[in-house]
Design an enzyme around this catalytic site. Structure first.
Site, PDB file in Angstrom:
ATOM      1  N   GLY A 307       3.793 -16.808  15.559  1.00 45.74           N
ATOM      2  CA  GLY A 307       5.024 -16.614  15.119  1.00 45.74           C
ATOM      3  C   GLY A 307       5.300 -15.065  16.190  1.00 45.74           C
ATOM      4  O   GLY A 307       6.417 -15.264  16.889  1.00 45.74           O
ATOM      5  N   ARG A 308       4.625 -13.827  16.062  1.00 50.23           N
ATOM      6  CA  ARG A 308       4.572 -12.474  16.791  1.00 50.23           C
ATOM      7  C   ARG A 308       5.384 -12.887  18.323  1.00 50.23           C
ATOM      8  O   ARG A 308       6.223 -12.070  17.904  1.00 50.23           O
ATOM      9  CB  ARG A 308       3.831 -11.784  16.456  1.00 50.23           C
ATOM     10  CG  ARG A 308       3.652 -10.628  16.955  1.00 50.23           C
ATOM     11  CD  ARG A 308       2.707  -9.978  16.967  1.00 50.23           C
ATOM     12  NE  ARG A 308       1.096  -9.683  15.962  1.00 50.23           N
ATOM     13  CZ  ARG A 308       1.242  -9.418  14.643  1.00 50.23           C
ATOM     14  NH1 ARG A 308       2.316  -7.856  14.347  1.00 50.23           N
ATOM     15  NH2 ARG A 308       0.372  -9.392  13.911  1.00 50.23           N
ATOM     16  N   ARG A 345       4.651  -2.206   8.181  1.00 48.83           N
ATOM     17  CA  ARG A 345       3.870  -2.143   8.772  1.00 48.83           C
ATOM     18  C   ARG A 345       3.620  -1.219   8.911  1.00 48.83           C
ATOM     19  O   ARG A 345       1.458  -0.851   8.734  1.00 48.83           O
ATOM     20  CB  ARG A 345       4.101  -3.559   9.993  1.00 48.83           C
ATOM     21  CG  ARG A 345       4.110  -4.319   9.921  1.00 48.83           C
ATOM     22  CD  ARG A 345       4.518  -5.516  11.026  1.00 48.83           C
ATOM     23  NE  ARG A 345       3.532  -5.505  12.390  1.00 48.83           N
ATOM     24  CZ  ARG A 345       2.889  -4.547  13.729  1.00 48.83           C
ATOM     25  NH1 ARG A 345       3.511  -3.926  13.706  1.00 48.83           N
ATOM     26  NH2 ARG A 345       1.245  -4.878  13.504  1.00 48.83           N
ATOM     27  N   CYS A 376       9.343   7.609  -1.185  1.00 49.93           N
ATOM     28  CA  CYS A 376       8.591   8.307  -2.187  1.00 49.93           C
ATOM     29  C   CYS A 376       7.642   8.257  -2.004  1.00 49.93           C
ATOM     30  O   CYS A 376       7.159   7.758  -2.760  1.00 49.93           O
ATOM     31  CB  CYS A 376       9.435   8.191  -3.670  1.00 49.93           C
ATOM     32  SG  CYS A 376      10.907   9.911  -3.845  1.00 49.93           S
TER      33      CYS A 376
HETATM   34  C1  LIG Z   1       0.363 -15.780  10.340  1.00 50.14           C
HETATM   35  C2  LIG Z   1      -0.380 -17.195  11.413  1.00 50.14           C
HETATM   36  C3  LIG Z   1       1.041 -17.797  12.389  1.00 50.14           C
HETATM   37  C4  LIG Z   1       0.955 -17.012  13.407  1.00 50.14           C
HETATM   38  O1  LIG Z   1       0.668 -15.871  13.816  1.00 50.14           O
HETATM   39  P1  LIG Z   1       1.172 -15.038  14.682  1.00 50.14           P
HETATM   40  O2  LIG Z   1       0.200 -14.170  14.610  1.00 50.14           O
HETATM   41  O3  LIG Z   1       2.034 -14.178  14.459  1.00 50.14           O
HETATM   42  O4  LIG Z   1       1.070 -16.012  16.098  1.00 50.14           O
HETATM   43  C5  LIG Z   1      -0.321 -19.222  12.358  1.00 50.14           C
HETATM   44  N1  LIG Z   1      -0.572 -20.133  11.578  1.00 50.14           N
HETATM   45  C6  LIG Z   1      -0.862 -19.615  11.362  1.00 50.14           C
HETATM   46  C7  LIG Z   1      -1.907 -20.146   9.825  1.00 50.14           C
HETATM   47  C8  LIG Z   1      -0.944 -18.589  10.792  1.00 50.14           C
HETATM   48  O5  LIG Z   1      -1.141 -18.265   8.883  1.00 50.14           O
END
Ligand SMILES: *Cc1c(COP(=O)(O)O)cnc(C)c1O
Length: 455
Positions: A307-308, A345, A376
């Site tokens: 993801g990240r 974050r 605020c």
């Molecule tokens: C959040 C998540 C990801 C992605 O994680 P990253 O750290 O953003 O790569 C992948 N699989 C599952 C099941 C997640 O909950």
């Protein structure tokens, strides 16, 4: 700068997660910082601030790094999935689908975003520790795979999914007993996580699923954490997963997919040192290959879910500097026109970022400042101890590494509308998310009639 050389781009490694800035970043002495060929000053002027900017090239290069590394190190089949919770939108769904990747979703909203973005159902995987009947049914109807997380999923599927049609594909998520924190990891016998079946429950569930003939168990899944900088935890994970994979086979399930989850970290500041996408995949692929060979089992399809590391570096946020408060002998606060509603974050995880001024990105620091949001909440601070050249109210501040878990975690706290988002590529900027307007926030408010009568 809280990093010495943020614009030194590691192009050879083709691993966007190793860079602080989008990989197309260029400094022009007249126009300031350019990303995707677009001057950030122009974007700020044209689209207003706060503004999310996404660099298409950085996302595509990240996708290709995963795809290429899987081909290079793994002789079996493979499919990387984008964990869309990091930043879910039509345009990102469409980009990752066009690169040939699949996609993870955890809600009906993320699922329809993926489908409308053009991701084929068979490349979509529905996660979640409390899926609704509607989510399960829509996943089934769209040909997606459901990752079952607990007994509740199994019970609801018995009710929701037709028993006399095509079977629903399932993956089974379990808690592997490997827990990751950002810079360290621990292995525990028992894990206290809300996600996945406990290892002690797995065998029983595998037998139970064998009786449910309108489902088909096609794989197993685990995810151990996020923003991970070490390679060993995922390699340990692979070994634990193969045990379960073999057990599922022995019980008679046609499992072929082994999904190691996501978690590869990115460089937010100069002190972060994440591995490359290539080396992360290499370690996982080699462990899987070697273990399968030693145990004489055929290679599963290898899946992972970044993801990240796919989108964080591609995203930046532009803000306009506003008020200034100097506390004598102490902090200088510069306030921006956004904050915790567009980037929760820092207040949630104490996350660190790197930032600069769009018009003079390389100028040396004249002062140390704290960048405060406009909400605020005293904790609404985006960056502390940021070295900046002398700045003026109205200057554009660029915060890097905001492509993941910013837009997707944004809120309307203080009734602040969400920013617009633009996609940049080869000197073109395209609007991919309209700016919310204050009146949009009244859309779902309902004032009961008797309150109208009072005045
Ligand atoms: C959040 C998540 C990801 C992605 O994680 P990253 O750290 O953003 O790569 C992948 N699989 C599952 C099941 C997640 O909950």
């Amino acid at each position: 700068m809280n990093n010495t050389k943020p614009f030194e781009i590691d192009r050879d490694l083709i691993s966007p997660n190793r860079n602080i800035v989008p990989i197309t970043s260029v400094v022009d002495k007249d126009r300031g910082l350019l990303v995707g060929g677009c001057a950030l000053l122009d974007l700020g002027k044209h689209y207003g601030t706060p503004l999310y900017v996404l660099d298409e090239e950085t996302i595509r290069v990240g996708c290709r790094s995963y795809l290429r590394a899987l081909k290079k190190y793994y002789p079996g089949k493979s499919l990387p999935l984008y964990a869309s919770k990091a930043n879910s939108s039509l345009v990102i769904s469409s980009i990752v689908a066009s690169e040939g990747m699949g996609l993870d979703v955890v809600s009906e909203g993320e699922l329809i975003t993926a489908l409308k973005g053009g991701v084929p159902g068979e490349r979509i995987f529905l996660h979640g520790n409390n899926k609704s009947d509607e989510e399960l049914l829509l996943a089934y109807q769209s040909g997606a795979t459901v990752v079952i997380d607990n007994h509740h999923d199994v019970e609801r599927l018995k009710e929701v999914i037709p028993h006399d049609k095509d079977p629903l594909n399932l993956m089974l998520r379990f808690t592997p007993g490997i827990e990751c924190h950002t810079h360290e990891y621990i292995k525990t016998g028992h894990l206290d996580s809300k996600f996945g079946f406990d290892p002690d429950q797995v065998k029983e569930v595998l037998y139970e699923l064998k009786q449910i003939h309108w489902t088909k168990l096609t794989g197993i899944h685990a995810h151990i954490g996020s923003q991970i900088f070490e390679l060993q935890p995922h390699q340990d994970l692979v070994e634990v997963m193969i045990d379960l994979f073999q057990l599922a086979r022995k019980i008679g399930h046609p499992v072929k997919d082994l999904n190691v989850g996501g978690g590869l970290g990115i460089r937010y500041t100069g002190s972060d040192d994440p591995p490359t996408i290539d080396s992360w995949i290499e370690g996982i692929a080699n462990t899987l290959k070697n273990t399968c060979k030693a145990r004489n089992i055929e290679l599963p399809r290898l899946m992972c879910e970044p993801g990240r590391s796919l989108v964080a570096t591609a995203g930046i946020t532009l803000y306009k500097l506003g008020s200034r408060k100097e506390i004598p002998g102490s902090t200088v606060y510069l306030s921006v026109d956004g904050g915790m509603s567009d980037n929760p974050r820092p207040i949630t995880y104490e996350s660190l970022y790197t930032a600069c001024l769009a018009n003079q990105p390389l100028a040396k620091a004249d002062e140390m400042v704290t960048i405060a949001g406009k909400h605020c909440e005293s904790g609404d601070v985006l960056l502390k101890d940021l070295g900046l050249p002398n700045s003026q109210s109205g200057d554009i501040l660029v915060v890097f590494g905001t492509g993941a878990y910013n837009n997707s975690m944004s809120s309307n706290y203080n009734r602040i509308p969400r920013p617009a988002a633009v996609l940049v590529n080869s000197g073109q900027a395209e609007l991919v998310q309209k700016r919310e307007l204050p009146q949009d926030l009244l859309r779902n408010d309902v004032l009961p009639v008797r309150f109208l009568e009072v005045g």
